[in-house]
Write a protein that holds these residues in place. Structure first.
Motif, PDB file in Angstrom:
ATOM      1  N   ASP A   1     -18.109 -14.890   1.836  1.00 56.46           N
ATOM      2  CA  ASP A   1     -19.496 -15.352   1.944  1.00 56.46           C
ATOM      3  C   ASP A   1     -19.511 -16.845   2.247  1.00 56.46           C
ATOM      4  N   ASP A   2     -18.978 -17.217   3.394  1.00 51.95           N
ATOM      5  CA  ASP A   2     -18.998 -18.608   3.824  1.00 51.95           C
ATOM      6  C   ASP A   2     -20.332 -18.877   4.517  1.00 51.95           C
ATOM      7  N   TRP A   3     -21.371 -19.014   3.705  1.00 52.49           N
ATOM      8  CA  TRP A   3     -22.740 -19.043   4.210  1.00 52.49           C
ATOM      9  C   TRP A   3     -23.155 -20.405   4.770  1.00 52.49           C
ATOM     10  N   LYS A   4     -22.431 -21.447   4.428  1.00 49.29           N
ATOM     11  CA  LYS A   4     -22.840 -22.785   4.871  1.00 49.29           C
ATOM     12  C   LYS A   4     -22.459 -23.003   6.333  1.00 49.29           C
ATOM     13  N   VAL A   5     -23.475 -23.102   7.164  1.00 48.23           N
ATOM     14  CA  VAL A   5     -23.297 -23.388   8.591  1.00 48.23           C
ATOM     15  C   VAL A   5     -24.143 -24.630   8.880  1.00 48.23           C
ATOM     16  N   PRO A   6     -23.572 -25.815   8.761  1.00 46.54           N
ATOM     17  CA  PRO A   6     -24.367 -27.050   8.856  1.00 46.54           C
ATOM     18  C   PRO A   6     -25.178 -27.162  10.142  1.00 46.54           C
ATOM     19  N   THR A   7     -24.554 -26.859  11.295  1.00 49.13           N
ATOM     20  CA  THR A   7     -25.246 -26.884  12.576  1.00 49.13           C
ATOM     21  C   THR A   7     -24.724 -25.729  13.424  1.00 49.13           C
ATOM     22  N   LEU A   8     -25.344 -25.508  14.562  1.00 49.95           N
ATOM     23  CA  LEU A   8     -24.876 -24.458  15.455  1.00 49.95           C
ATOM     24  C   LEU A   8     -23.514 -24.777  16.056  1.00 49.95           C
ATOM     25  N   LEU A   9     -23.086 -26.021  15.924  1.00 51.72           N
ATOM     26  CA  LEU A   9     -21.735 -26.378  16.363  1.00 51.72           C
ATOM     27  C   LEU A   9     -20.675 -25.768  15.456  1.00 51.72           C
ATOM     28  N   ASN A  10     -21.083 -25.283  14.287  1.00 47.08           N
ATOM     29  CA  ASN A  10     -20.151 -24.678  13.321  1.00 47.08           C
ATOM     30  C   ASN A  10     -20.146 -23.156  13.371  1.00 47.08           C
ATOM     31  N   LEU A  11     -20.779 -22.563  14.380  1.00 48.49           N
ATOM     32  CA  LEU A  11     -20.830 -21.110  14.473  1.00 48.49           C
ATOM     33  C   LEU A  11     -19.444 -20.477  14.611  1.00 48.49           C
ATOM     34  N   GLU A  12     -18.555 -21.142  15.335  1.00 46.83           N
ATOM     35  CA  GLU A  12     -17.221 -20.567  15.523  1.00 46.83           C
ATOM     36  C   GLU A  12     -16.471 -20.495  14.194  1.00 46.83           C
ATOM     37  N   GLU A  13     -16.626 -21.503  13.344  1.00 48.69           N
ATOM     38  CA  GLU A  13     -15.994 -21.476  12.021  1.00 48.69           C
ATOM     39  C   GLU A  13     -16.534 -20.303  11.202  1.00 48.69           C
ATOM     40  N   LYS A  14     -17.843 -20.100  11.277  1.00 48.07           N
ATOM     41  CA  LYS A  14     -18.451 -18.985  10.560  1.00 48.07           C
ATOM     42  C   LYS A  14     -17.908 -17.654  11.082  1.00 48.07           C
ATOM     43  N   TRP A  15     -17.842 -17.516  12.392  1.00 45.79           N
ATOM     44  CA  TRP A  15     -17.354 -16.263  12.951  1.00 45.79           C
ATOM     45  C   TRP A  15     -15.903 -16.001  12.553  1.00 45.79           C
ATOM     46  N   GLN A  16     -15.075 -17.020  12.510  1.00 44.50           N
ATOM     47  CA  GLN A  16     -13.683 -16.835  12.121  1.00 44.50           C
ATOM     48  C   GLN A  16     -13.563 -16.317  10.695  1.00 44.50           C
ATOM     49  N   SER A  17     -14.450 -16.766   9.806  1.00 38.05           N
ATOM     50  CA  SER A  17     -14.466 -16.253   8.426  1.00 38.05           C
ATOM     51  C   SER A  17     -14.804 -14.768   8.410  1.00 38.05           C
ATOM     52  N   VAL A  18     -15.820 -14.384   9.189  1.00 32.51           N
ATOM     53  CA  VAL A  18     -16.218 -12.977   9.280  1.00 32.51           C
ATOM     54  C   VAL A  18     -15.088 -12.148   9.879  1.00 32.51           C
ATOM     55  N   TYR A  19     -14.552 -12.610  10.976  1.00 29.69           N
ATOM     56  CA  TYR A  19     -13.500 -11.906  11.709  1.00 29.69           C
ATOM     57  C   TYR A  19     -12.269 -11.656  10.828  1.00 29.69           C
ATOM     58  N   LYS A  20     -11.816 -12.690  10.128  1.00 29.83           N
ATOM     59  CA  LYS A  20     -10.608 -12.568   9.311  1.00 29.83           C
ATOM     60  C   LYS A  20     -10.805 -11.578   8.164  1.00 29.83           C
ATOM     61  N   HIS A  21     -11.985 -11.585   7.571  1.00 32.01           N
ATOM     62  CA  HIS A  21     -12.220 -10.680   6.442  1.00 32.01           C
ATOM     63  C   HIS A  21     -12.349  -9.238   6.907  1.00 32.01           C
ATOM     64  N   LEU A  22     -13.026  -9.028   8.027  1.00 29.07           N
ATOM     65  CA  LEU A  22     -13.119  -7.679   8.578  1.00 29.07           C
ATOM     66  C   LEU A  22     -11.749  -7.159   8.989  1.00 29.07           C
ATOM     67  N   ASP A  23     -10.926  -8.030   9.534  1.00 27.23           N
ATOM     68  CA  ASP A  23      -9.575  -7.631   9.940  1.00 27.23           C
ATOM     69  C   ASP A  23      -8.704  -7.278   8.731  1.00 27.23           C
ATOM     70  N   ALA A  24      -8.996  -7.911   7.580  1.00 22.85           N
ATOM     71  CA  ALA A  24      -8.207  -7.652   6.371  1.00 22.85           C
ATOM     72  C   ALA A  24      -8.643  -6.387   5.648  1.00 22.85           C
ATOM     73  N   ALA A  25      -9.883  -5.962   5.848  1.00 20.29           N
ATOM     74  CA  ALA A  25     -10.445  -4.834   5.087  1.00 20.29           C
ATOM     75  C   ALA A  25      -9.688  -3.517   5.260  1.00 20.29           C
ATOM     76  N   PRO A  26      -9.291  -3.128   6.484  1.00 19.09           N
ATOM     77  CA  PRO A  26      -8.631  -1.820   6.631  1.00 19.09           C
ATOM     78  C   PRO A  26      -7.325  -1.691   5.845  1.00 19.09           C
ATOM     79  N   SER A  27      -6.606  -2.790   5.684  1.00 21.44           N
ATOM     80  CA  SER A  27      -5.327  -2.737   4.972  1.00 21.44           C
ATOM     81  C   SER A  27      -5.443  -3.252   3.539  1.00 21.44           C
ATOM     82  N   GLY A  28      -6.658  -3.595   3.110  1.00 20.53           N
ATOM     83  CA  GLY A  28      -6.861  -4.099   1.752  1.00 20.53           C
ATOM     84  C   GLY A  28      -6.827  -2.983   0.726  1.00 20.53           C
TER      85      GLY A  28
END
Length: 321
Positions: A200-227
């Motif tokens: 839940d990395d909810w803090k997105v200071p500006t739209l310039l930080n969208l890629e950081e937010k997406w990487q958090s989502v991506y990494k967690h979704l990628d970890a879920a199948p083998s978790g």
């Protein structure tokens, strides 16, 4: 011109891309879902654990009012449930035993009783389903909402509506139940929210930080199948900041989430709960379609899961001393 680009991106995050309602496959801020899917859990085998199910959820489920910084959804609770949403994120303000619904300072013209009545009505109409609800205190700091929550359950629902265990139920055990994911202190009312594997990395200071937010989502979704299959995974695709309100973030993250899931459609994987702002019916349907075709069953005790639960219990008792 190029020096002004970051400032322009920040400005877009404040005012939004458009004031007109949009209904895309990945994003929907219109008043009603494009289509409904109210009883999709009926096809899930009774012996399948809830932790093996992939399901859509909404962040700040009841936040429909208060302007661009407060609004996270445009569909009513009933519409969300009928569209297929099975995880609710509910925030209550506690004042003298009253539990009003808030997103920060913004009152959402509802109280916890309205949420319970909505869930009861839905589960009575669709008994094949279950609803998971994260419940936490917001815009008050009493740290003592347990008694009020119990009173509201007795007044607006009924005690047997709840799943009364911190253990993850099977689908058969969960049908027609409200499973509270307890994000507050007090005796057990359901599963402890902290026992989930959460991104839940909810803090997105500006739209310039969208890629950081997406990487958090991506990494967690990628970890879920083998978790750990005995543990519920929860990934928040939502986010906001001073210069990036929820709509703007959802317009940037939801398309990436849709594309990610679309690329996984032929793989037999579980992703857990995927929690969103302004989800669209096609995105919800795609998430629903990720149900495991076969769950590996074993008669041996799940040592990893048992160890995890023991650690959570020790942590809980240490915190309440």
């Amino acid at each position: 011109m190029y020096k002004l680009l970051p400032e322009l991106v920040v400005l877009l995050g404040v005012v939004g891309f458009s004031f007109a309602a949009i209904q895309r496959p990945d994003y929907d801020d219109t008043p009603n879902p494009e289509f409904l899917n109210p009883f999709w859990m009926a096809s899930i085998p009774d012996d399948q654990p809830l932790s093996a199910i992939t399901m859509p959820g909404t962040h700040n489920t009841m936040s429909l009012y208060g302007g661009v910084y407060a609004e996270c959804q445009t569909w009513s609770l009933a519409s969300q449930l009928r569209a297929g949403v099975r995880f609710l994120d509910v925030r209550v303000r506690h004042v003298n035993g009253n539990l009003t619904i808030h997103h920060g300072v913004s009152y959402q013209w509802a109280h916890f009783g309205h949420v319970l009545e909505g869930v009861v009505d839905f589960l009575h109409e669709y008994p094949s389903e279950t609803v998971l609800m994260r419940l936490k205190e917001e815009f008050s700091e009493t740290n003592n909402i347990y008694g009020a929550v119990v009173d509201f359950i007795h007044q607006y629902a009924y005690w047997d509506l709840l799943w009364h265990s911190r253990l993850v139920p099977t689908m058969g055990e969960a049908r027609r139940k409200l499973i509270i994911l307890q994000d507050f202190t007090g005796p057990d009312l359901g599963i402890r929210y902290g026992s989930l594997d959460i991104a839940d990395d909810w803090k997105v200071p500006t739209l310039l930080n969208l890629e950081e937010k997406w990487q958090s989502v991506y990494k967690h979704l990628d970890a879920a199948p083998s978790g750990n299959m005995g543990q519920i995974f929860l990934t928040y695709a939502s986010g906001a900041g001073v210069f990036a309100h929820p709509r703007a973030v959802a317009k940037g993250i939801n398309p990436q989430l849709y594309e990610y899931l679309q690329a996984k459609t032929n793989q037999n994987q579980r992703f857990g709960i995927i929690c969103m702002d302004f989800p669209a019916a096609p995105m919800i349907q795609m998430i629903i379609d990720f149900q495991l075709k076969e769950v590996v069953k074993t008669n041996k005790p799940d040592l990893e899961h048992a160890t995890f639960l023991l650690r959570q219990m020790i942590k809980h008792f240490a915190a309440t001393k």
